[in-house]
Design a protein around this motif. Structure first.
Motif: not given
Length: 108
Positions: A46-48, A60-65, A53-55
């Motif tokens: 969730r932190r990732a 990276a967002e897809r990988a983190a989700r 998202t901020a970046a």
């Protein structure tokens, strides 16, 4: 809900109620040590998501989700309802999820 009070549960134990909204409860058959490790993976993912998202980093967002989803499935909070699975299926679900998330962390 406060840290010292667990959330309200539905009578069948399948869901928790948080601020009036019903959410699927974590599978109670997941051993506490494994559940704690899965929650750490979930919080890290969730932190990732927030960082990606901020970046504005869509990859990276897809990988983190994806990691969030795998942790929630392993905990029994998504996917096939844990109360409809056999004990063996439930154990396999959290063991494989933990193995996958641990392996991904080892790669980083």
């Amino acid at each position: 809900m406060h840290a010292d009070h667990p959330p309200e549960r539905t009578p069948d134990g399948h869901h928790v109620v948080i601020r009036g909204r019903k959410w699927r409860a974590t599978d109670p058959s997941v051993p506490e040590e494994a559940a704690a490790r899965l929650r750490r993976h979930l919080m890290s993912a969730r932190r990732a998501v927030r960082s990606a998202t901020a970046a504005d980093d869509e990859q990276a967002e897809r990988a983190a989700r994806s990691r969030v989803n795998r942790a929630k499935i392993a905990l029994g909070e998504r996917g096939a309802p844990w109360w409809e699975q056999s004990g063996e299926e439930r154990r396999h679900r959290w063991e494989e999820g933990l193995k996958s998330l641990d392996a991904e962390d080892a790669e980083d």
